[in-house]
Design a protein around this motif. Structure first.
Motif, PDB file in Angstrom:
ATOM      1  N   GLU A  94       0.816  -1.219   0.000  1.00 34.73           N
ATOM      2  CA  GLU A  94       0.000   0.000   0.000  1.00 34.73           C
ATOM      3  C   GLU A  94       0.851   1.271   0.000  1.00 34.73           C
ATOM      4  O   GLU A  94       0.532   2.243  -0.675  1.00 34.73           O
ATOM      5  N   ASN A 133      -2.985   5.847  -2.750  1.00 34.91           N
ATOM      6  CA  ASN A 133      -4.135   5.756  -3.654  1.00 34.91           C
ATOM      7  C   ASN A 133      -4.114   4.405  -4.362  1.00 34.91           C
ATOM      8  O   ASN A 133      -3.598   4.264  -5.475  1.00 34.91           O
ATOM      9  N   THR A 134      -4.687   3.402  -3.730  1.00 34.77           N
ATOM     10  CA  THR A 134      -4.686   2.050  -4.293  1.00 34.77           C
ATOM     11  C   THR A 134      -5.811   1.836  -5.299  1.00 34.77           C
ATOM     12  O   THR A 134      -5.931   0.745  -5.878  1.00 34.77           O
ATOM     13  N   GLU A 135      -6.637   2.866  -5.509  1.00 30.50           N
ATOM     14  CA  GLU A 135      -7.690   2.745  -6.522  1.00 30.50           C
ATOM     15  C   GLU A 135      -7.103   2.785  -7.930  1.00 30.50           C
ATOM     16  O   GLU A 135      -7.677   2.224  -8.868  1.00 30.50           O
ATOM     17  N   GLU A 136      -5.957   3.459  -8.065  1.00 28.60           N
ATOM     18  CA  GLU A 136      -5.274   3.533  -9.353  1.00 28.60           C
ATOM     19  C   GLU A 136      -4.049   2.621  -9.324  1.00 28.60           C
ATOM     20  O   GLU A 136      -3.373   2.502  -8.301  1.00 28.60           O
ATOM     21  N   LYS A 173      -1.630  -3.713  -9.823  1.00 29.33           N
ATOM     22  CA  LYS A 173      -2.957  -3.372  -9.303  1.00 29.33           C
ATOM     23  C   LYS A 173      -3.104  -3.939  -7.899  1.00 29.33           C
ATOM     24  O   LYS A 173      -2.788  -5.101  -7.654  1.00 29.33           O
TER      25      LYS A 173
END
Length: 554
Positions: A57, A64-67, A110
């Motif tokens: 992480e 920002n783990t969404e991207e 990802k």
């Protein structure tokens, strides 16, 4: 083969940065701007040892783990005569057409919130819009092409040697007789150990003790079993001076570090036939005296063994021998910016490479640089800076003397790296064949600014009064040159401009005709003046329009 560009998105402190690179790269910048993270991004995409640890992480920009993390490396493979290009193309069959000249390698990671890791996946090809998944998982095709050699700032010579001794020291057929002698010597050593008096006494005592438990007809025999399990497990490098039989331990940090570099270079030579060696080196100047930094500079920038490297440094001495190098400056204004430019020493300066580099390299670590023509300006402005703004260097400002000839080369190079460049130059004239005078100072300003802002018609006389009139008649355009291009023209020259401001003080300190006195033996007489200048004198000079360039620096 030529490295071209790296594009990093959402990795550590890089939101989105695109940087031109080359085969020889030096990363510059203040602490904590991300130089090490830039090296890590290169390691992540090329080095299996880093990639196999996956991403977590904290590797994501602002978590920002969404991207996804995306790192794209571009390599020019248009040179078909290059052995390294051939190594790449041999592994690329089916993913790139022969006419495609750029290889793109893209890593995507990802984040999986359940596993709490992001597993890097690799793609490559000759078309950035249509990349192919790279075969492999833990071991990819590029791992068969590139050998990444990472050298941290505190490299441990003993660990480097112990890890690689077996790879570097090979047993050959001509060693057979010597190996047999070693074996015989070990056998003889074992036998002698068994005959030691202490061993014999122990044998008798343990035999007697055993007989008290059971069979009295048994003997205990102590035998040595020394064997060479790893022939090179216990060897260490020492230094021996020529003509001196004594051995000296490699104890000094500097000596040990240079020896470690030598070992790693030898190791890379053993692999260069099959792989492409990439050196990633962090702050190699640590623990090295200035002279050893310069020696290491000559090794890194001159030896063929270091064909591809990415170096971070804070030392101008390490850049003493740099040539054909991509200079990359990472700085943080509102957001992280990476400026880069290719540095090649002009042919006319080849014989003065180290002198030129020594003048330049200090400026590469600054945020603002004032370029001045000669020693007198450098002495005066440095003295004033220490009186008015003693922390100016710590705040990233520098005064650099360019000897009147290198304004344009320095300005172009430093500006491309995002460094603010201020220029102070004289209102020079030059006699022409028709006995008129070209306005050389005006022409120089136009050339440096890339404009025709100042008029360049010749004038009739070369006097101080005429220079001042030329300046005063064009003051609005000269002010525009200063404000828009940070190029500051003297009203006349340093000595006369100084006399405009503190004439009475100059007469008191230097006698009558102080200008004439300062223009003779310039460096010596300027140094003499500085012994007398007061803090108030410095403030008067600083506040005067003749020296408004200083306000841009301090």
């Amino acid at each position: 083969m030529l490295f071209k560009r790296i594009h990093i998105k959402n990795y550590r402190n890089y939101k989105d940065i695109n940087i031109d690179i080359a085969n020889h790269n030096v990363f510059l910048g203040l602490n904590d701007v991300g130089k090490s993270n830039l090296l890590n991004a290169i390691r992540l995409i090329l080095d299996r040892e880093v990639r196999k640890n996956n991403c977590v992480e904290t590797d994501f920009y602002l978590r920002n783990t969404e991207e996804p993390i995306v790192i794209t490396l571009s390599i020019d493979i248009s040179d078909y005569q290059s052995d390294d290009t051939a190594k790449i193309r041999a592994k690329m069959k089916g993913v790139s057409l022969s006419e495609e000249e750029i290889l793109y390698i893209r890593l995507t990671a990802k984040y999986d919130p359940i596993e709490q890791i992001a597993i890097p996946e690799l793609e490559w090809g000759g078309n950035i819009e249509n990349l192919y998944p790279m075969s492999g998982s833990n071991y990819y095709e590029i791992d068969r092409i590139f050998n990444v050699i990472y050298i941290d700032s505190s490299i441990d010579m003993n660990k480097v040697f112990a890890k690689n001794a077996k790879k570097l020291i090979k047993i050959t057929d001509q060693d057979e007789d010597l190996l047999q002698q070693i074996d015989n010597t070990i056998t003889e050593l074992n036998e002698k150990i068994s005959t030691l008096s202490g061993v014999k006494v122990f044998q008798e005592r343990i035999t007697q003790k055993l007989s008290e438990y059971r069979d009295k007809d048994l003997l205990v025999s102590i035998r040595s079993e020394i064997a060479v399990k790893g022939l090179f497990d216990n060897i260490s490098p020492y230094i021996q001076k020529i003509g001196d039989a004594n051995l000296y331990p490699t104890a000094g940090d500097g000596r040990r570090k240079l020896l470690a570099y030598s070992i790693l270079e030898l190791l890379s030579e053993t692999l260069q036939e099959s792989k492409i060696n990439i050196f990633l080196i962090e702050e190699p100047e640590n623990h090295l005296h200035k002279s050893l930094q310069i020696a290491l500079s000559n090794i890194l920038f001159s030896k063929k063994g270091f064909a591809y490297y990415f170096i971070t440094t804070h030392s101008p001495f390490l850049l003493a021998s740099m040539e054909d190098t991509q200079l990359i400056r990472i700085h943080n204004d509102d957001h992280l910016i990476g400026n880069s430019t290719y540095y090649r020493i002009p042919e006319e300066y080849q014989n003065f490479k180290m002198i030129l580099n020594n003048q330049l390299t200090e400026a590469l670590f600054a945020n603002k640089v004032l370029l001045v023509e000669g020693t007198s300006e450098k002495l005066l402005f440095t003295y004033m800076a220490n009186k008015i703004a003693p922390n100016y260097e710590a705040e990233g400002s520098l005064i650099l003397q360019v000897d009147g000839i290198k304004f344009k080369k320095y300005k172009n190079l430093l500006s491309k790296l995002g460094i603010k460049v201020i220029i102070k130059t004289d209102n020079d004239l030059r006699k022409r064949k028709d006995n008129s005078y070209s306005v050389l100072g005006f022409e120089r300003c136009n050339g440096l600014s890339g404009t025709e802002l100042l008029p360049c018609s010749p004038i009739d006389t070369d006097t101080v009064e005429r220079k001042r009139k030329l300046y005063d008649d064009n003051i609005s355009k000269i002010n525009e040159m200063s404000s828009q291009h940070l190029i500051f023209l003297s009203r006349c020259d340093l000595e006369h401009d100084l006399d405009d401001v503190i004439h009475r003080a100059l007469e008191e300190y230097l006698g009558t005709n102080p200008v004439e006195y300062l223009q003779q033996s310039k460096s010596y007489h300027m140094a003499e003046l500085l012994k007398h200048l007061t803090e108030q004198d410095c403030k008067d000079i600083y506040s005067h329009d003749n020296f408004s360039c200083l306000k841009e620096v301090f």
